[in-house]
Design a protein around this motif. Sequence first.
Motif, PDB file in Angstrom:
ATOM      1  N   LEU A 296      13.690   4.661 -11.058  1.00  7.89           N
ATOM      2  CA  LEU A 296      12.784   4.188  -9.941  1.00  7.89           C
ATOM      3  C   LEU A 296      12.784   2.862  -9.917  1.00  7.89           C
ATOM      4  CD1 LEU A 296       9.760   6.083  -8.375  1.00  7.89           C
ATOM      5  CD2 LEU A 296       9.657   3.841  -8.394  1.00  7.89           C
ATOM      6  N   HIS A 297      12.880   1.986  -8.707  1.00  7.26           N
ATOM      7  CA  HIS A 297      12.779   0.699  -8.854  1.00  7.26           C
ATOM      8  C   HIS A 297      12.656   0.046  -7.430  1.00  7.26           C
ATOM      9  CE1 HIS A 297      16.832  -0.052  -7.120  1.00  7.26           C
ATOM     10  NE2 HIS A 297      17.036   1.266  -7.726  1.00  7.26           N
TER      11      HIS A 297
ATOM     12  N   MET B 241       5.310   2.092  -6.583  1.00  8.04           N
ATOM     13  CA  MET B 241       4.376   2.598  -7.612  1.00  8.04           C
ATOM     14  C   MET B 241       3.642   3.704  -6.762  1.00  8.04           C
ATOM     15  SD  MET B 241       4.248   1.334 -10.193  1.00  8.04           S
ATOM     16  CE  MET B 241       6.166   1.359 -10.059  1.00  8.04           C
ATOM     17  N   THR B 242       3.427   3.670  -5.395  1.00  8.11           N
ATOM     18  CA  THR B 242       2.950   4.874  -4.680  1.00  8.11           C
ATOM     19  C   THR B 242       3.890   6.065  -5.002  1.00  8.11           C
ATOM     20  OG1 THR B 242       2.056   3.499  -3.098  1.00  8.11           O
ATOM     21  CG2 THR B 242       2.109   6.006  -2.574  1.00  8.11           C
ATOM     22  N   ALA B 243       5.213   5.856  -4.743  1.00  7.66           N
ATOM     23  CA  ALA B 243       6.366   7.031  -4.847  1.00  7.66           C
ATOM     24  C   ALA B 243       6.132   7.459  -6.213  1.00  7.66           C
ATOM     25  CB  ALA B 243       7.365   6.425  -4.502  1.00  7.66           C
ATOM     26  N   LEU B 244       6.072   6.419  -7.259  1.00  6.34           N
ATOM     27  CA  LEU B 244       5.948   7.021  -8.686  1.00  6.34           C
ATOM     28  C   LEU B 244       4.792   8.134  -8.878  1.00  6.34           C
ATOM     29  CD1 LEU B 244       7.040   6.889 -11.532  1.00  6.34           C
ATOM     30  CD2 LEU B 244       5.616   4.820 -11.973  1.00  6.34           C
ATOM     31  N   ARG B 245       3.655   7.508  -8.530  1.00  9.79           N
ATOM     32  CA  ARG B 245       2.539   8.370  -8.594  1.00  9.79           C
ATOM     33  C   ARG B 245       2.797   9.820  -8.060  1.00  9.79           C
ATOM     34  NH1 ARG B 245      -0.448   3.924  -8.066  1.00  9.79           N
ATOM     35  NH2 ARG B 245      -0.310   3.845  -5.781  1.00  9.79           N
TER      36      ARG B 245
ATOM     37  N   ARG C 259       5.649  11.291  -7.591  1.00  7.88           N
ATOM     38  CA  ARG C 259       6.551  12.162  -8.454  1.00  7.88           C
ATOM     39  C   ARG C 259       5.971  12.503  -9.643  1.00  7.88           C
ATOM     40  NH1 ARG C 259      12.303  11.128  -8.256  1.00  7.88           N
ATOM     41  NH2 ARG C 259      12.195  12.433 -10.005  1.00  7.88           N
ATOM     42  N   VAL C 260       5.057  11.715 -10.298  1.00 10.64           N
ATOM     43  CA  VAL C 260       4.572  12.331 -11.770  1.00 10.64           C
ATOM     44  C   VAL C 260       3.504  13.439 -11.273  1.00 10.64           C
ATOM     45  CG1 VAL C 260       3.328  11.550 -13.634  1.00 10.64           C
ATOM     46  CG2 VAL C 260       4.984   9.998 -12.531  1.00 10.64           C
TER      47      VAL C 260
ATOM     48  N   ASN D 156       7.241  16.030 -11.547  1.00 12.27           N
ATOM     49  CA  ASN D 156       8.814  15.621 -11.747  1.00 12.27           C
ATOM     50  C   ASN D 156       9.013  14.221 -11.731  1.00 12.27           C
ATOM     51  OD1 ASN D 156      11.550  15.886 -10.882  1.00 12.27           O
ATOM     52  ND2 ASN D 156      11.336  15.796  -8.838  1.00 12.27           N
ATOM     53  N   PRO D 157       8.494  13.550 -12.886  1.00  9.28           N
ATOM     54  CA  PRO D 157       8.764  12.262 -13.010  1.00  9.28           C
ATOM     55  C   PRO D 157      10.057  11.727 -13.191  1.00  9.28           C
ATOM     56  CG  PRO D 157       8.006  13.216 -15.072  1.00  9.28           C
ATOM     57  CD  PRO D 157       8.160  14.317 -13.975  1.00  9.28           C
TER      58      PRO D 157
END
Length: 416
Positions: free
Chosen positions: A30-31, A70-74, A76-77, A81-82
């Motif tokens: 993710l980037h 960072m919103t998308a990462l949160r 996912r985690v 499903n990180p």
Amino acid sequence: MNTSRFAIAALCLAMGSGAAIAQQQSVEVLHWWTSGGEAGALNVLKGNLEKQGVKWNDMPVAGGSGEAAMTALRARVTSGNPPTASQMLGFDILDWGKQGVVADLNALAQKGGWDKVVPPALQKFSKFNGKWIAAPVNIHSTNWVWANQAVLAKAGVTAEPKTWDEFIAAAEKVQKAGFVAIAHGGQPWQDATLFESVALSTGGIDYYRKVFIELDGKIIASPTTEKVFQRMSQLRKLVDKDFSGRDWNVASGMVIGGKAGFQVMGDWAKGEFVNAKQTPGKDFACFRFPGTQGVVTFNTDQFVMFKMKDADKEAAQQKLAAAIMEPGFQSAFNVVKGSAPARTDVSDTAFDACGKKAIKDVAEASQGNTLVGSMAHGHAVPASIKNAFYDVITRHFNGQLDDKKAVAALASAAKN
Ligand code: GAL
């Protein structure tokens, strides 16, 4: 079963092997590297892993400075499903460290001697509880100005502006000659990027530290901060009327294309000039934001790995982290990205004039203790305070707060 799998299975049978089909190792990363220059740099990393047989599954989330990512990462985690790995900055890394969901890179770091080659100021954000949890890929810095040489020549700007007054005089000349003086994108993180350079130039490094790192209420409420806001109002008159919401790389494109004279932006902007096949000293110039020479406000991209249950994925993570820290890779990647390597032992031979300057500036700043974290990019205060600062800076830049009210608002943002 699809045809290629079928073919492999048939081949295994034909070879008389009962072995299970080896699964290809892969990483999902993710980037927020979606501009031309950024994508070019990311390709260097992708290519490196693919050569090692690791498949790259791309998860781009557009948006400079990574807020959307960072919103998308949160999400996912939280949903269990990180991604295998994520680009991350400063305090966000420490926050994820606290959550206990990230992988331990300490054994790899010990083996690779990362402690000895990464500047201590960066390590502060790469380690949690004394253990490495992130692999730093670059050292970007934010106190830069990018200039179009031909535009400056046409406007009669003959020397690099070294002080605030010289910068304003040069920008006014550019504006009078019919160009946009400063290409800017009105997004909170870009306003804050501009603001931190103006603050550093106005108050110096001690002021910068007291305001953005120590959150010293007295210094924030001081007349120096009012002067910083006054200067932001001065700059506001030097941007064009369409600045609102513009992406940073579009603003870089205005300088590259000869529409604008200057852009104040981190050195990821150089990635755009390089991507457009421009050369420093000929087509464009890079210099430290006037009045900030000798100080480097750093912003380091790091990759954090999330805990996985699958041994293949863990092995791929180790390969990704090791690739990032490899000196040859750090050179190849940062030449394209516009940044300095995160390792201090990488030769500057392959870098252009701006890259060589970046490497030299970072080395000197690290030794002289003038390498300070960028507030706008999450290396001075945690996200909650950073966002409160963004809000004040942006409201002021858009004329919703006068200089005095902005000082009071900034002081109260620091308190909460
Ligand atoms: C920064 C990041 C840089 C660059 C920039 C614009 O936060 O550290 O690598 O990509 O955003 O997207």
